[in-house]
Design a protein around this motif. Structure first.
Motif, PDB file in Angstrom:
ATOM      1  N   TYR A 190       0.837  -1.206   0.000  1.00 53.59           N
ATOM      2  CA  TYR A 190       0.000   0.000   0.000  1.00 53.59           C
ATOM      3  C   TYR A 190       0.872   1.256   0.000  1.00 53.59           C
ATOM      4  CZ  TYR A 190      -3.280   3.533   1.592  1.00 53.59           C
ATOM      5  OH  TYR A 190      -4.028   4.680   1.706  1.00 53.59           O
ATOM      6  N   GLN A 191       1.953   1.254   0.785  1.00 49.66           N
ATOM      7  CA  GLN A 191       2.861   2.397   0.850  1.00 49.66           C
ATOM      8  C   GLN A 191       3.487   2.696  -0.517  1.00 49.66           C
ATOM      9  OE1 GLN A 191       3.631   4.512   3.415  1.00 49.66           O
ATOM     10  NE2 GLN A 191       2.069   3.530   4.642  1.00 49.66           N
ATOM     11  N   TYR A 192       3.675   1.660  -1.333  1.00 51.65           N
ATOM     12  CA  TYR A 192       4.254   1.826  -2.665  1.00 51.65           C
ATOM     13  C   TYR A 192       3.203   2.078  -3.736  1.00 51.65           C
ATOM     14  CZ  TYR A 192       8.951   0.741  -1.164  1.00 51.65           C
ATOM     15  OH  TYR A 192      10.172   0.793  -0.566  1.00 51.65           O
ATOM     16  N   GLY A 193       1.951   2.203  -3.336  1.00 54.98           N
ATOM     17  CA  GLY A 193       0.894   2.526  -4.281  1.00 54.98           C
ATOM     18  C   GLY A 193       0.342   1.345  -5.059  1.00 54.98           C
ATOM     19  N   VAL A 194       0.618   0.129  -4.591  1.00 60.21           N
ATOM     20  CA  VAL A 194       0.106  -1.066  -5.255  1.00 60.21           C
ATOM     21  C   VAL A 194      -1.416  -1.081  -5.169  1.00 60.21           C
ATOM     22  CG1 VAL A 194      -0.027  -3.588  -5.054  1.00 60.21           C
ATOM     23  CG2 VAL A 194       2.184  -2.428  -4.925  1.00 60.21           C
ATOM     24  N   ILE A 195      -2.053  -1.421  -6.265  1.00 59.60           N
ATOM     25  CA  ILE A 195      -3.504  -1.569  -6.302  1.00 59.60           C
ATOM     26  C   ILE A 195      -3.802  -3.070  -6.307  1.00 59.60           C
ATOM     27  CG2 ILE A 195      -5.604  -1.084  -7.632  1.00 59.60           C
ATOM     28  CD1 ILE A 195      -4.021   1.353  -8.803  1.00 59.60           C
ATOM     29  N   PRO A 196      -4.267  -3.611  -5.180  1.00 63.96           N
ATOM     30  CA  PRO A 196      -4.436  -5.067  -5.062  1.00 63.96           C
ATOM     31  C   PRO A 196      -5.237  -5.694  -6.199  1.00 63.96           C
ATOM     32  CG  PRO A 196      -4.743  -4.039  -2.929  1.00 63.96           C
ATOM     33  CD  PRO A 196      -4.641  -2.927  -3.937  1.00 63.96           C
ATOM     34  N   GLN A 197      -6.273  -5.024  -6.674  1.00 61.63           N
ATOM     35  CA  GLN A 197      -7.090  -5.586  -7.751  1.00 61.63           C
ATOM     36  C   GLN A 197      -6.264  -5.803  -9.016  1.00 61.63           C
ATOM     37  OE1 GLN A 197      -7.792  -3.016  -5.820  1.00 61.63           O
ATOM     38  NE2 GLN A 197      -9.873  -3.176  -5.067  1.00 61.63           N
ATOM     39  N   TYR A 198      -5.281  -4.951  -9.266  1.00 60.76           N
ATOM     40  CA  TYR A 198      -4.403  -5.119 -10.428  1.00 60.76           C
ATOM     41  C   TYR A 198      -3.283  -6.114 -10.116  1.00 60.76           C
ATOM     42  CZ  TYR A 198      -6.581  -0.846 -12.265  1.00 60.76           C
ATOM     43  OH  TYR A 198      -7.462   0.094 -12.714  1.00 60.76           O
ATOM     44  N   ALA A 199      -2.763  -6.041  -8.903  1.00 62.54           N
ATOM     45  CA  ALA A 199      -1.628  -6.883  -8.516  1.00 62.54           C
ATOM     46  C   ALA A 199      -1.963  -8.368  -8.581  1.00 62.54           C
ATOM     47  CB  ALA A 199      -1.158  -6.509  -7.113  1.00 62.54           C
ATOM     48  N   VAL A 200      -3.131  -8.753  -8.095  1.00 64.39           N
ATOM     49  CA  VAL A 200      -3.465 -10.186  -8.082  1.00 64.39           C
ATOM     50  C   VAL A 200      -3.707 -10.736  -9.486  1.00 64.39           C
ATOM     51  CG1 VAL A 200      -4.349 -10.138  -5.720  1.00 64.39           C
ATOM     52  CG2 VAL A 200      -5.937  -9.828  -7.639  1.00 64.39           C
TER      53      VAL A 200
END
Length: 117
Positions: free
Chosen positions: A82-92
């Motif tokens: 989250y701190q690095y701006g990851v968007i979980p919906q895209y990451a998975v």
């Protein structure tokens, strides 16, 4: 006016996560579930772009099947991500975009994982 100093919280989280990883707290198929192995994937975890070969190789190193998918889920939904701006919906969805196998009906914190449905 007081001089503003750069915010160092993300570095603190990174250091803390290194300590956790070195303790072996996160495991996937006998190898460390290592967020730093996925450093080449950060940009792709923020978009729907097809990941680079380096990122896809790193994702493949997490291991296949449910264990690799659960490792990716835990890393990409962490506070550090989250701190690095990851968007979980895209990451998975990165394994699917790389053409890697995704377990059938796989979910990550209630999200349907692309390629598993």
């Amino acid at each position: 006016m007081a001089e503003r100093r750069p915010h160092l919280v993300p570095k603190t989280y990174v250091l803390l996560f290194l300590v956790i990883l070195s303790s072996g707290a996160l495991k996937a198929q006998g190898s460390a579930c290592n967020i730093y192995a996925l450093y080449s994937c950060i940009a792709y975890a923020k978009s729907t772009q097809v990941p680079s070969r380096a990122c896809c190789n790193a994702l493949g190193s997490l291991g296949g099947g449910v264990m690799g998918s659960q490792c990716l889920c835990s890393l990409m939904t962490s506070q550090i991500a989250y701190q690095y701006g990851v968007i979980p919906q895209y990451a998975v969805g990165m394994p699917y975009r790389c053409g890697l196998p995704v377990p059938w009906h796989e979910t990550c914190n209630g999200m349907k994982v692309p390629g598993g449905w």
